[in-house]
Design a protein around this motif. Structure first.
Motif, PDB file in Angstrom:
ATOM      1  N   GLU A 212       5.569  -9.805  13.572  1.00  0.00           N
ATOM      2  CA  GLU A 212       6.846  -9.242  13.125  1.00  0.00           C
ATOM      3  C   GLU A 212       6.584  -8.045  12.389  1.00  0.00           C
ATOM      4  N   VAL A 213       6.995  -7.025  12.808  1.00  0.00           N
ATOM      5  CA  VAL A 213       6.903  -5.540  12.259  1.00  0.00           C
ATOM      6  C   VAL A 213       8.211  -4.838  12.325  1.00  0.00           C
ATOM      7  N   ALA A 214       8.485  -4.218  11.181  1.00  0.00           N
ATOM      8  CA  ALA A 214       9.749  -3.356  10.856  1.00  0.00           C
ATOM      9  C   ALA A 214       9.194  -2.090  10.406  1.00  0.00           C
ATOM     10  N   VAL A 215       9.724  -1.097  10.931  1.00  0.00           N
ATOM     11  CA  VAL A 215       9.196   0.266  10.931  1.00  0.00           C
ATOM     12  C   VAL A 215      10.617   1.110  10.409  1.00  0.00           C
ATOM     13  N   PHE A 216      10.478   1.832   9.432  1.00  0.00           N
ATOM     14  CA  PHE A 216      11.649   2.839   9.187  1.00  0.00           C
ATOM     15  C   PHE A 216      10.923   4.207   9.035  1.00  0.00           C
TER      16      PHE A 216
ATOM     17  N   TYR B 128      -3.033  -3.821   8.768  1.00  0.00           N
ATOM     18  CA  TYR B 128      -3.292  -5.039   9.337  1.00  0.00           C
ATOM     19  C   TYR B 128      -2.840  -6.210   8.489  1.00  0.00           C
ATOM     20  N   ASN B 129      -1.974  -5.987   7.697  1.00  0.00           N
ATOM     21  CA  ASN B 129      -1.717  -7.220   6.653  1.00  0.00           C
ATOM     22  C   ASN B 129      -0.247  -7.580   6.566  1.00  0.00           C
ATOM     23  N   GLN B 130      -0.006  -8.637   5.941  1.00  0.00           N
ATOM     24  CA  GLN B 130       1.537  -9.076   5.637  1.00  0.00           C
ATOM     25  C   GLN B 130       1.584  -8.397   4.414  1.00  0.00           C
ATOM     26  N   GLY B 131       2.848  -7.646   4.530  1.00  0.00           N
ATOM     27  CA  GLY B 131       3.244  -6.747   3.160  1.00  0.00           C
ATOM     28  C   GLY B 131       3.961  -5.844   3.620  1.00  0.00           C
ATOM     29  N   SER B 132       3.751  -4.597   2.572  1.00  0.00           N
ATOM     30  CA  SER B 132       4.606  -3.431   2.901  1.00  0.00           C
ATOM     31  C   SER B 132       3.511  -2.318   2.711  1.00  0.00           C
ATOM     32  N   LEU B 133       3.803  -1.169   3.734  1.00  0.00           N
ATOM     33  CA  LEU B 133       3.200   0.105   3.660  1.00  0.00           C
ATOM     34  C   LEU B 133       4.271   1.259   3.503  1.00  0.00           C
ATOM     35  N   PHE B 134       3.850   1.973   2.636  1.00  0.00           N
ATOM     36  CA  PHE B 134       4.775   3.061   2.087  1.00  0.00           C
ATOM     37  C   PHE B 134       4.090   4.630   2.389  1.00  0.00           C
ATOM     38  N   VAL B 135       4.323   5.446   3.265  1.00  0.00           N
ATOM     39  CA  VAL B 135       3.481   6.554   3.576  1.00  0.00           C
ATOM     40  C   VAL B 135       4.599   7.710   3.359  1.00  0.00           C
TER      41      VAL B 135
ATOM     42  N   LEU C  23       0.818  -1.098   0.205  1.00  0.00           N
ATOM     43  CA  LEU C  23       0.004  -0.179   0.035  1.00  0.00           C
ATOM     44  C   LEU C  23       0.896   1.209   0.037  1.00  0.00           C
ATOM     45  N   HIS C  24       0.685   2.064  -0.941  1.00  0.00           N
ATOM     46  CA  HIS C  24       1.478   3.425  -1.222  1.00  0.00           C
ATOM     47  C   HIS C  24       0.192   4.428  -0.622  1.00  0.00           C
ATOM     48  N   VAL C  25       0.771   5.336   0.225  1.00  0.00           N
ATOM     49  CA  VAL C  25       0.056   6.570   0.635  1.00  0.00           C
ATOM     50  C   VAL C  25       1.033   7.878   0.470  1.00  0.00           C
ATOM     51  N   GLU C  26       0.618   8.654  -0.662  1.00  0.00           N
ATOM     52  CA  GLU C  26       1.480   9.896  -0.883  1.00  0.00           C
ATOM     53  C   GLU C  26       0.785  11.084  -0.887  1.00  0.00           C
TER      54      GLU C  26
ATOM     55  N   ARG D  80       5.899  -4.538   7.016  1.00  0.00           N
ATOM     56  CA  ARG D  80       6.977  -3.495   7.019  1.00  0.00           C
ATOM     57  C   ARG D  80       6.463  -2.103   6.658  1.00  0.00           C
ATOM     58  N   ALA D  81       6.984  -1.079   7.171  1.00  0.00           N
ATOM     59  CA  ALA D  81       6.528   0.180   7.090  1.00  0.00           C
ATOM     60  C   ALA D  81       7.597   1.133   6.869  1.00  0.00           C
ATOM     61  N   SER D  82       7.477   1.857   5.843  1.00  0.00           N
ATOM     62  CA  SER D  82       8.344   3.198   5.710  1.00  0.00           C
ATOM     63  C   SER D  82       7.361   4.444   5.706  1.00  0.00           C
ATOM     64  N   VAL D  83       7.743   5.403   6.599  1.00  0.00           N
ATOM     65  CA  VAL D  83       7.340   6.562   6.688  1.00  0.00           C
ATOM     66  C   VAL D  83       8.337   7.738   6.608  1.00  0.00           C
ATOM     67  N   VAL D  84       8.002   8.578   5.596  1.00  0.00           N
ATOM     68  CA  VAL D  84       8.774   9.568   4.985  1.00  0.00           C
ATOM     69  C   VAL D  84       8.517  10.984   4.873  1.00  0.00           C
ATOM     70  N   ASN D  85       8.924  11.850   5.647  1.00  0.00           N
ATOM     71  CA  ASN D  85       8.532  13.196   5.500  1.00  0.00           C
ATOM     72  C   ASN D  85       6.961  13.337   5.846  1.00  0.00           C
ATOM     73  N   CYS D  86       6.463  13.103   6.971  1.00  0.00           N
ATOM     74  CA  CYS D  86       5.274  12.942   7.378  1.00  0.00           C
ATOM     75  C   CYS D  86       5.061  13.844   8.705  1.00  0.00           C
ATOM     76  N   ARG D  87       3.735  14.251   8.740  1.00  0.00           N
ATOM     77  CA  ARG D  87       3.362  14.858  10.042  1.00  0.00           C
ATOM     78  C   ARG D  87       2.254  13.990  10.690  1.00  0.00           C
TER      79      ARG D  87
END
Length: 122
Positions: free
Chosen positions: A79-83, A27-34, A9-12, A58-65
């Protein structure tokens, strides 16, 4: 288990506000990009990430408020990995002060990585 299986899932460039619970729930197996997104005024967390036991998220959160919600960013279960990088969590300081918490995690331009299996070192 295929580590790459699951949804992506991409949220931009979004503004997410006023939800009763989480602004973004993954709430899923996979990747989230915000990226370049504001999540504010939600009843629970700005971004919430979890995986069922035996799965990975996995989640990647970049330049968010993440502001004016109960909490900014939450990750739990499975197992959750967050950047997170260049991300502001305004509510964190207020919640910490209210509950007498003296330790904190600060997100900066250098980024923060948390891996569920490795944990945090003191």
């Amino acid at each position: 288990m295929d580590e790459e299986a699951g949804v992506t899932l991409h949220v931009e460039n979004c503004t997410i506000s006023g939800f009763q619970y989480n602004g973004i729930s993954f709430y899923n197996q996979g990747s989230l990009f915000v990226k370049d997104t504001t999540s504010r005024g939600n009843g629970a967390y700005g971004i919430y990430v979890s995986a069922a036991p035996g799965t990975k998220a996995r989640a990647s959160v970049v330049n968010c408020r993440l502001e004016k919600s109960y909490g900014g960013l939450a990750a739990e279960y499975g197992e959750v990995a967050v950047f997170a990088r260049d991300t502001v969590t305004e509510t964190l300081a207020a919640v910490m002060a209210k509950n007498g918490v003296v330790r904190s995690l600060v997100l900066s331009t250098t980024g923060i990585w948390h891996d569920y299996r490795q944990g945090n070192e003191e």
